[in-house]
Design an enzyme around this catalytic site. Structure first.
Site, PDB file in Angstrom:
ATOM      1  N   LYS A  20      -9.513  -2.365  -7.893  1.00 27.78           N
ATOM      2  CA  LYS A  20      -9.974  -0.976  -7.844  1.00 27.78           C
ATOM      3  C   LYS A  20     -10.211  -0.430  -9.266  1.00 27.78           C
ATOM      4  O   LYS A  20      -9.799  -1.063 -10.256  1.00 27.78           O
ATOM      5  CB  LYS A  20      -8.924  -0.137  -7.099  1.00 27.78           C
ATOM      6  CG  LYS A  20      -8.716  -0.547  -5.621  1.00 27.78           C
ATOM      7  CD  LYS A  20      -7.657   0.359  -4.988  1.00 27.78           C
ATOM      8  CE  LYS A  20      -7.265  -0.073  -3.591  1.00 27.78           C
ATOM      9  NZ  LYS A  20      -6.220   0.818  -3.008  1.00 27.78           N
ATOM     10  N   TYR A  60     -13.566   2.287   3.727  1.00 29.81           N
ATOM     11  CA  TYR A  60     -12.308   2.804   4.283  1.00 29.81           C
ATOM     12  C   TYR A  60     -12.508   3.567   5.591  1.00 29.81           C
ATOM     13  O   TYR A  60     -11.697   4.427   5.942  1.00 29.81           O
ATOM     14  CB  TYR A  60     -11.602   3.689   3.247  1.00 29.81           C
ATOM     15  CG  TYR A  60     -10.839   2.913   2.194  1.00 29.81           C
ATOM     16  CD1 TYR A  60      -9.856   1.985   2.543  1.00 29.81           C
ATOM     17  CD2 TYR A  60     -11.080   3.124   0.835  1.00 29.81           C
ATOM     18  CE1 TYR A  60      -9.147   1.282   1.575  1.00 29.81           C
ATOM     19  CE2 TYR A  60     -10.360   2.429  -0.140  1.00 29.81           C
ATOM     20  CZ  TYR A  60      -9.392   1.515   0.238  1.00 29.81           C
ATOM     21  OH  TYR A  60      -8.682   0.828  -0.721  1.00 29.81           O
ATOM     22  N   ASN A 123      -2.904   1.963  -6.799  1.00 28.11           N
ATOM     23  CA  ASN A 123      -2.220   0.677  -6.568  1.00 28.11           C
ATOM     24  C   ASN A 123      -3.091  -0.545  -6.870  1.00 28.11           C
ATOM     25  O   ASN A 123      -2.828  -1.647  -6.412  1.00 28.11           O
ATOM     26  CB  ASN A 123      -1.601   0.633  -5.168  1.00 28.11           C
ATOM     27  CG  ASN A 123      -2.633   0.733  -4.057  1.00 28.11           C
ATOM     28  OD1 ASN A 123      -3.839   0.742  -4.335  1.00 28.11           O
ATOM     29  ND2 ASN A 123      -2.193   0.782  -2.822  1.00 28.11           N
ATOM     30  N   HIS A 126      -7.157  -4.075  -3.621  1.00 28.90           N
ATOM     31  CA  HIS A 126      -7.347  -4.042  -2.169  1.00 28.90           C
ATOM     32  C   HIS A 126      -7.423  -5.481  -1.651  1.00 28.90           C
ATOM     33  O   HIS A 126      -7.997  -6.347  -2.304  1.00 28.90           O
ATOM     34  CB  HIS A 126      -8.659  -3.331  -1.820  1.00 28.90           C
ATOM     35  CG  HIS A 126      -9.057  -3.537  -0.379  1.00 28.90           C
ATOM     36  ND1 HIS A 126      -8.552  -2.766   0.632  1.00 28.90           N
ATOM     37  CD2 HIS A 126      -9.850  -4.470   0.219  1.00 28.90           C
ATOM     38  CE1 HIS A 126      -9.041  -3.202   1.794  1.00 28.90           C
ATOM     39  NE2 HIS A 126      -9.828  -4.239   1.562  1.00 28.90           N
ATOM     40  N   GLU A 137     -15.445  -6.693   5.885  1.00 25.45           N
ATOM     41  CA  GLU A 137     -15.484  -6.271   4.477  1.00 25.45           C
ATOM     42  C   GLU A 137     -16.340  -7.213   3.639  1.00 25.45           C
ATOM     43  O   GLU A 137     -17.091  -6.764   2.773  1.00 25.45           O
ATOM     44  CB  GLU A 137     -14.054  -6.170   3.925  1.00 25.45           C
ATOM     45  CG  GLU A 137     -13.291  -5.003   4.551  1.00 25.45           C
ATOM     46  CD  GLU A 137     -11.815  -4.934   4.199  1.00 25.45           C
ATOM     47  OE1 GLU A 137     -11.152  -3.986   4.655  1.00 25.45           O
ATOM     48  OE2 GLU A 137     -11.300  -5.834   3.481  1.00 25.45           O
TER      49      GLU A 137
HETATM   50  N1  UDP Z   1      -3.207   5.363   0.369  1.00 23.37           N
HETATM   51  C1  UDP Z   1      -2.864   6.590  -0.175  1.00 23.37           C
HETATM   52  N2  UDP Z   1      -1.871   7.310   0.435  1.00 23.37           N
HETATM   53  C2  UDP Z   1      -1.195   6.855   1.517  1.00 23.37           C
HETATM   54  C3  UDP Z   1      -1.555   5.604   2.064  1.00 23.37           C
HETATM   55  C4  UDP Z   1      -2.562   4.875   1.475  1.00 23.37           C
HETATM   56  O1  UDP Z   1      -3.455   7.013  -1.153  1.00 23.37           O
HETATM   57  O2  UDP Z   1      -0.299   7.545   2.000  1.00 23.37           O
HETATM   58  C5  UDP Z   1      -4.271   4.568  -0.261  1.00 23.37           C
HETATM   59  C6  UDP Z   1      -3.701   3.367  -0.997  1.00 23.37           C
HETATM   60  O3  UDP Z   1      -4.369   3.256  -2.247  1.00 23.37           O
HETATM   61  C7  UDP Z   1      -4.037   2.210  -0.092  1.00 23.37           C
HETATM   62  C8  UDP Z   1      -5.322   2.678   0.558  1.00 23.37           C
HETATM   63  O4  UDP Z   1      -5.145   4.086   0.724  1.00 23.37           O
HETATM   64  O5  UDP Z   1      -4.180   1.002  -0.827  1.00 23.37           O
HETATM   65  C9  UDP Z   1      -5.622   2.056   1.900  1.00 23.37           C
HETATM   66  O6  UDP Z   1      -4.517   2.254   2.760  1.00 23.37           O
HETATM   67  P1  UDP Z   1      -3.946   1.061   3.632  1.00 23.37           P
HETATM   68  O7  UDP Z   1      -2.947   1.637   4.556  1.00 23.37           O
HETATM   69  O8  UDP Z   1      -5.074   0.281   4.212  1.00 23.37           O
HETATM   70  O9  UDP Z   1      -3.146   0.191   2.542  1.00 23.37           O
HETATM   71  P2  UDP Z   1      -3.455  -1.268   1.929  1.00 23.37           P
HETATM   72  O10 UDP Z   1      -4.108  -2.084   3.013  1.00 23.37           O
HETATM   73  O11 UDP Z   1      -4.353  -1.073   0.729  1.00 23.37           O
HETATM   74  O12 UDP Z   1      -2.116  -1.794   1.516  1.00 23.37           O
HETATM   75 MG    MG Z   2      -5.758  -1.647   4.208  1.00 18.27          MG
END
Ligand code: UDP
Ligand code: MG
Length: 160
Positions: A20, A60, A123, A126, A137
């Site tokens: 990211k 997303y 974080n 992805h 994706e």
């Molecule tokens: N995210 C956020 N707040 C939250 C949960 C998720 O900003 O409470 C962001 C975070 O950067 C995450 C992304 O949204 O990586 C996508 O969420 P997902 O639940 O798919 O997590 P991932 O698959 O990336 O672990």
């Molecule tokens: Mg995810």
């Protein structure tokens, strides 16, 4: 035979991984690529892209009802992203393990998020969460001709 074995279906499993904008800005491109490479996974597509807001919303799409959706898609479209496809046995699930839990303070040390990030909205990486999302994706980010199928000499040292 040992010399010219075909790649099995398991070895051809593919996942979509993106560094990211925060990972790019923080100089973590090589570090992240190195981890997948050293594990033994094979890079089959890579490009640097600056996604539009519209594209980030598509990526997303499953999170569009969540309160953080707008901030998240603003963030993903805020700068260059390294989009990649990695291939190898178990790469979807094991890639997620290497990435670590979504919230970096809950990610184990030794994982990418555990070692390099603090905030859930920063974080750095992805990874597709299952075979269906991986397929979708990869198709969203790459044209079929951008995905390369090739053998490496090390394949025979990685797989039985
Ligand atoms: N995210 C956020 N707040 C939250 C949960 C998720 O900003 O409470 C962001 C975070 O950067 C995450 C992304 O949204 O990586 C996508 O969420 P997902 O639940 O798919 O997590 P991932 O698959 O990336 O672990
Ligand atoms: Mg995810």
């Amino acid at each position: 035979t040992f010399q010219d074995q075909e790649l099995s279906a398991a070895e051809l499993e593919r996942t979509f991984i993106a560094i990211k904008p925060d990972g790019v800005q923080r100089g973590l491109i090589a570090e992240i690529i190195a981890r997948f490479e050293r594990k033994g996974y094979k890079l089959v597509a890579i490009k640097l892209v600056h996604p539009t807001k519209d594209f980030a919303e598509k990526h997303y799409d499953d999170l569009k009802a969540r309160p953080f959706f707008n901030g998240l898609t603003d963030f993903l479209s805020s700068g260059p992203v390294v989009a990649m496809v990695w291939e190898g046995q178990g790469v979807i699930k094991y890639g997620r393990k290497m990435i670590g839990a979504t919230a970096p303070l809950a990610s184990e040390p030794g994982t990418i998020r555990g070692d390099f990030a603090i905030a859930v909205g920063r974080n750095i990486i992805h990874g597709s969460d299952g075979p269906e999302t991986a397929k979708d994706e990869i198709a969203l980010w790459f044209k079929p001709e951008e995905l390369l199928t090739y053998k490496k000499e090390t394949d025979k040292w990685l797989y039985e």
